[in-house]
Scaffold this motif. Structure first.
Motif, PDB file in Angstrom:
ATOM      1  N   LYS A   1      36.458   4.991  -4.187  1.00 36.84           N
ATOM      2  CA  LYS A   1      35.299   5.488  -3.455  1.00 36.84           C
ATOM      3  C   LYS A   1      34.140   5.869  -4.366  1.00 36.84           C
ATOM      4  CE  LYS A   1      37.103   5.304   0.670  1.00 36.84           C
ATOM      5  NZ  LYS A   1      36.521   4.453   1.706  1.00 36.84           N
ATOM      6  N   TRP A   2      34.311   5.837  -5.665  1.00 36.29           N
ATOM      7  CA  TRP A   2      33.230   6.262  -6.543  1.00 36.29           C
ATOM      8  C   TRP A   2      32.423   5.068  -7.020  1.00 36.29           C
ATOM      9  CZ3 TRP A   2      31.739  11.103  -6.224  1.00 36.29           C
ATOM     10  CH2 TRP A   2      32.672  12.064  -5.799  1.00 36.29           C
ATOM     11  N   TRP A   3      32.432   4.745  -8.297  1.00 32.14           N
ATOM     12  CA  TRP A   3      31.492   3.762  -8.811  1.00 32.14           C
ATOM     13  C   TRP A   3      32.201   2.434  -9.061  1.00 32.14           C
ATOM     14  CZ3 TRP A   3      27.342   5.901  -7.183  1.00 32.14           C
ATOM     15  CH2 TRP A   3      27.286   7.278  -7.101  1.00 32.14           C
ATOM     16  N   VAL A   4      32.046   1.885 -10.233  1.00 31.72           N
ATOM     17  CA  VAL A   4      32.758   0.636 -10.516  1.00 31.72           C
ATOM     18  C   VAL A   4      33.614   0.850 -11.764  1.00 31.72           C
ATOM     19  CG1 VAL A   4      30.971  -0.785  -9.432  1.00 31.72           C
ATOM     20  CG2 VAL A   4      30.880  -0.353 -11.911  1.00 31.72           C
TER      21      VAL A   4
ATOM     22  N   LEU B   1      33.272   3.288 -15.220  1.00 39.17           N
ATOM     23  CA  LEU B   1      32.286   4.361 -15.082  1.00 39.17           C
ATOM     24  C   LEU B   1      32.989   5.638 -14.648  1.00 39.17           C
ATOM     25  CD1 LEU B   1      29.384   2.326 -13.492  1.00 39.17           C
ATOM     26  CD2 LEU B   1      29.891   2.770 -15.900  1.00 39.17           C
TER      27      LEU B   1
ATOM     28  N   PHE C   1      25.262  -0.644  -4.797  1.00 40.76           N
ATOM     29  CA  PHE C   1      25.755   0.251  -5.833  1.00 40.76           C
ATOM     30  C   PHE C   1      24.643   1.171  -6.325  1.00 40.76           C
ATOM     31  CE2 PHE C   1      27.251   0.061 -10.538  1.00 40.76           C
ATOM     32  CZ  PHE C   1      27.717   1.352 -10.468  1.00 40.76           C
TER      33      PHE C   1
ATOM     34  N   ARG D   1      23.358   3.795  -3.842  1.00 43.23           N
ATOM     35  CA  ARG D   1      24.223   4.979  -3.810  1.00 43.23           C
ATOM     36  C   ARG D   1      23.972   5.878  -5.021  1.00 43.23           C
ATOM     37  NH1 ARG D   1      29.529   3.693  -4.665  1.00 43.23           N
ATOM     38  NH2 ARG D   1      30.414   5.307  -3.341  1.00 43.23           N
TER      39      ARG D   1
ATOM     40  N   ALA E   1      33.331  -1.643 -18.917  1.00 45.51           N
ATOM     41  CA  ALA E   1      31.881  -1.407 -19.026  1.00 45.51           C
ATOM     42  C   ALA E   1      31.631  -0.748 -20.363  1.00 45.51           C
ATOM     43  CB  ALA E   1      31.395  -0.526 -17.873  1.00 45.51           C
TER      44      ALA E   1
ATOM     45  N   LEU F   1      30.164   4.085 -23.750  1.00 46.07           N
ATOM     46  CA  LEU F   1      30.118   4.487 -22.344  1.00 46.07           C
ATOM     47  C   LEU F   1      31.503   4.806 -21.788  1.00 46.07           C
ATOM     48  CD1 LEU F   1      28.581   4.831 -19.686  1.00 46.07           C
ATOM     49  CD2 LEU F   1      28.581   2.351 -19.406  1.00 46.07           C
TER      50      LEU F   1
ATOM     51  N   LEU G   1      31.904   8.604 -22.557  1.00 49.24           N
ATOM     52  CA  LEU G   1      30.464   8.882 -22.578  1.00 49.24           C
ATOM     53  C   LEU G   1      30.123  10.316 -22.948  1.00 49.24           C
ATOM     54  CD1 LEU G   1      29.772  10.521 -19.731  1.00 49.24           C
ATOM     55  CD2 LEU G   1      30.113   8.264 -18.777  1.00 49.24           C
TER      56      LEU G   1
ATOM     57  N   TYR H   1      29.279   9.440 -15.306  1.00 48.04           N
ATOM     58  CA  TYR H   1      28.264   8.395 -15.253  1.00 48.04           C
ATOM     59  C   TYR H   1      27.115   8.756 -14.318  1.00 48.04           C
ATOM     60  CZ  TYR H   1      26.341   4.055 -13.283  1.00 48.04           C
ATOM     61  OH  TYR H   1      25.524   3.080 -12.802  1.00 48.04           O
TER      62      TYR H   1
END
Lengths: 378, 378, 378, 378
Positions: A318-321, A324, B15, B18, B266, B283, B286, B328
């Motif tokens: 449910k968060w980012w990709v 991340l 993305f 959001r 990433a 990252l 991070l 992030y």
């Protein structure tokens, strides 16, 4: 279907007041849930501070007396973020008022208080949960899933510590608003209730119950100025605490916490060693889970650093990709999510007051053992 | 004093829609600012999706035509989260409508477009910023402060890469809503504009301008099914791109990005080597900055892993307590914060369109060099 | 001036026989020393094995009876690499024969034996040392120098563990040539004497004496086939041992060792937390020392990973160039170096038998505490 | 059966003279081999230095003229540790004298020289090898085995760098005994031949041949005092070099080396990204191999840190026990082992002169490209 409102009354406005509020505000942006928390009222004795907090965070109203808050019909759930010595009284009153309760950890000043609190919420039949938030760090939740899958086999060892360094300075005072954690009258104990309680909650959740303990505590700085009296007073909390224990499953436990470990800000770590695999985690790199899998072919074996940010990791879809990271605060968002889902499904999310009572019992045994110098059964 | 409302019109709901929205919603909970963003409207061609997004995130209204959004008097600022091939047209129209613009990166499909956009916003005198969000990761911001303090001395080397692995599967289609980044018609380029642009923006910010480049690109999977046509079509983006360069300050640069680096989700990393110190960041962790300080007495020298979570680290004084990481998404919160402060102070936060144009020029030189097989001046 | 020969008589040919011999053979290639060890004789009950070892490593002769070895006039120093239950008898006889003694750790089966051994070597006035080799890993030696410099200030915490996983398989037998460490009759104890003894030796060296302890031990696999009898027999060693303690300097100690920590081959780690700095080290990355320096300006503080390979690090000036690591075996080379220098200077290198007796006392207190379930004074 | 003697004549006594000699002296202690190197003679123009070296390391005799060494009948193999500008002449003479040759890397000053050397050794039919020792670090050898097993699938990326920082000081002179590597007349090139040559050798071994390159070089400090003339002279070597390339297998390569990367002593790293897995290694933690295995079930995937110290890892079965690391110098021991086994089996160990010539060709293409500013075919 639109989620139903759930009106929150927050008692307290400190660090935890912010962290919980943030959880309430953000949860519906990311998760589809049966309820939507509404920031109805915040309660604090200091009216100016209550107002400022309400304005900053968007609470609709304030109270300066928690009893008035409990009396309000428009409050569904009470969140208790006061110093520990108020948990019992407020919880019992809230239960009697029929409010759901989300109580900051540790549950109580001691086991006896905790027993009363459990009795009260269970008698009242109100939903209840304690904010042992680290269960909801995705890497920790995933560790639970791996252990429950049986991948580790028989468990031999569990070790955890929580290391900080913020009280080394002898000029730091004790007591009062920001520093009640250094005052046993308000906090009950020092690092045992504040830090080890987290370690113990996770341990009981991941590895089952603890049978007996042998412990030592230490207070390195013997006197500090008290902020309320302005005088130098004896420090009554434990600055450091360590204990050995046996778990009911036959594994050995080793726990330590301190606020005198120079260089560690909030280093909560745990490690579990099983017959077929091991797991390690630490709060300073909370998005990683270290995993050793004995099933891998020999020469390729190594500790894998799982970057717990994929869509198939707990909560992360449910968060980012992938790649991340989310942070500390998200553990509170997840606790709200699970609490709200529990309300919807009728399967309450833990740790309930009853669950948290087990941690309290271990803490009490630890402090008893340290005082008496002998092993104590939990 | 209560912050003034700033009405946001968001174009796009993917993305980035959001991530930006989350920034607007959260910023005032943590920072004291002259403005408070109001989620006025979200715009998307697909009405159902616009509605769902508005409901999830709390936008007050929707539009299905961005021109109507720009025509609304109650919109102060437009946030452009569309595919890259729409940035120019919308930006110019928004500038002409007198709206502030927060545009997703890269600024444009190419330098020529970017020039037009800069001209438009500067002629209109509207506030403008591009979402190169990584500048606002606290560890990255802190790296900037360390470099600007002169602690590194003369700079010899700068290297950066951005490694992903999500397009290795040959069955992954290209184009359409979720995968327009694989379609050069919508994206302009592949990893160069998507990933290297981030690396370049940070590099220009930290180490100054780039003089010339020699580059290579590669497309490993030559054909993929296109989601819009349903047919197998030639892949026109670059799957990977690497380049060497000279910076104006005499240091050497090395950049690489790819979506074919198995095991990296990433992994954006950079490292700067100076006469008296070096810095590294990535990252995937991070919240840490690696710092080598040559001033330390010889045998004690080592790379220090700075856990950038203290109150005296950039932005961190407003979040939690030392040791507790943010993630992030907070980079977007910080960008909103700086943008709003810039509005208040009259000192606009960067990167402005003009700043982002520099990155575009480097991207173009890189793609030109890869095509021609020769060094290109920027 | 050419170094004088020092004739070595080695008793034993196992893992430690190889490690020590390697130390003798290599030391003069790298260090300028007053003595040069000569591999005069190796002694083992099994003649064929003694011969094979002598041939492989270049010993000039063999013996099959250690008493004959001690009777030889051409032997200056005896190296005892037998199982622990022979250390006492051989040491005392060697002292009486006027031989220098280099004895593998732990010194003895227990404190009582150790006392007799100390008395014997001191009465005879022969040079004596025990192979607690980890003191001579450059990073560990450097830790000692940093602590002795006072950079850490008041010490609050010391923790160490030694984690292995090689006995998890229940089919592994006990006893006999390769596995005498699993047989209490030959080894005295399990991990306590084998692994914790190392941790204790280092701790006493770095942090001073230990006052009292509370301990627990465990034997996870209760029966194993004995290699000598061929029958399943009760396992009498401790598979795991952990203890808490107080150091004389007021700091708290936490120690653990086990052979059941899946994923850890030989993970000996220690950490010291002082008022102004902290140090961490582990054997799996033995060339690195982690150092946190509180004197560094606030936001730049972090754990520095010192790559202990520079010319100004202990012992390293004689090896290769910065960045190029040495390994485990070099600790033995360094011990030989220091022993030989001690012979030359008249300032004996430690740990002497008397030093090692202190470790023995702590081990005994630990085993007593585990048996009795109570705190024990050392 | 006892190994046959192989008489070594060493030319040079510097860093590499020590490293190679150590390899010859130690190899038979650990490995069962058909030959045993005998330290017959060391040759150096400076008689006193030759004597001192012979005494320290145990060479039986000395020579001050390498031609005399080659004329000796009791020399089987010549080890060339001179500056690079002497490799060709000595190698060709040694081949003509029928000596086996172990030549320090890089093979030659340039490809043309290398061709002559290959022709000479092949015509003479003498065993020959070049000291690209990093192939024999166990973790690197194991990487080769994993790649050859096909576990990575199609390769997309290869990247390597070799970062040092020892020439940043502008007061460091160039030329002469210790610093001939800074003098192009003696070394041929700077970091390209010294450092990148290692990276290229490993890359060709692991990932096959390189087709074409584009490169840049830099000399940061333009003038340095020359040790032989005492005057400030132009620096003619490359201080830093980076290049992009295509491999014949379709993968992309990225290489960099420098002596101006503050904080890195000898950081040689490489990474290979394949369809199904990736590998990373670095010389600063040379006993570890990082391995990402895409076959692992999704959420458990992570980079595994393989501690390459087990008995089933390359070479490690002959050293100590799992968890106990060996170091840099052991790569030379392993090269001697493989060379001697190759003599016995008739399957020569690489890299032979012919293999090393490939590296030379890439180096030449790199330097050509840097000079011309265009892509060059290898």
């Amino acid at each position: 279907m639109a989620p139903k409102p759930l009106n929150i009354g927050m008692i307290g406005y400190g660090f935890m007041g912010r962290a919980h509020t943030n959880g309430y505000k953000r949860v519906n942006d990311f998760f589809d849930l049966p309820y939507r928390p509404v920031l109805k009222a915040v309660c604090a004795r200091d009216e100016a501070k209550a107002k400022a907090f309400a304005e900053q965070w968007g609470y609709e109203s304030i109270e300066t007396d928690w009893k008035k808050l409990l009396a309000r019909k428009d409050i569904d759930a009470v969140d208790i973020c006061t110093p520990n010595n108020l948990h019992k009284e407020i919880s019992i009153a809230a239960a009697q008022a029929g409010k759901m309760i989300l109580c900051e950890k540790p549950l109580a000043m001691n086991t006896a208080e905790g027993e009363e609190m459990c009795a009260a919420v269970e008698k009242a039949g109100v939903a209840n949960i304690v904010w042992y938030n680290y269960r909801r760090i995705p890497a920790v939740t995933y560790a639970k899933q791996i252990i429950d899958s049986g991948k580790l086999g028989r468990i031999f060892h569990y070790r955890a510590n929580f290391l900080q360094d913020w009280t080394i300075n002898a000029d730091l005072p004790q007591g009062g608003a920001a520093l009640w954690r250094l005052d046993a009258a308000a906090a009950g104990s020092g690092v045992t209730g504040d830090l080890l309680a987290h370690c113990i909650d996770t341990a009981l959740w991941l590895n089952g119950s603890i049978s007996d303990v042998t412990a030592m505590t230490e207070t390195f700085i013997k006197e500090r100025k008290h902020q309320l009296t302005g005088k130098s007073e004896k420090v009554t909390i434990d600055d450091a605490c360590a204990f050995l224990c046996h778990f009911a499953n036959g594994s050995l436990g080793l726990f330590e916490s301190t606020r005198y470990a120079r260089g560690h800000k909030a280093l909560y770590t745990f490690e579990v060693n099983g017959e077929n695999g091991s797991l390690k985690w630490d709060l300073h790199d909370l998005h990683r889970l270290q995993w050793f899998d004995y099933r891998v072919e020999g020469p390729l074996r190594g500790w894998a650093s799982i970057h717990v940010t994929d869509g198939d990791h707990p909560y992360m879809g449910k968060w980012w990709v992938p790649g991340l990271a989310i942070g500390y605060e998200h553990s509170f968002v997840h606790q709200v999510k699970d609490f709200l889902e529990g309300l919807g499904s009728g399967k309450p999310a833990g740790p309930t007051f009853r669950d948290a009572l087990e941690t309290q019992k271990v803490c009490d045994a630890v402090l008893d053992s340290a005082k008496s110098g002998s092993w104590k059964k939990v």
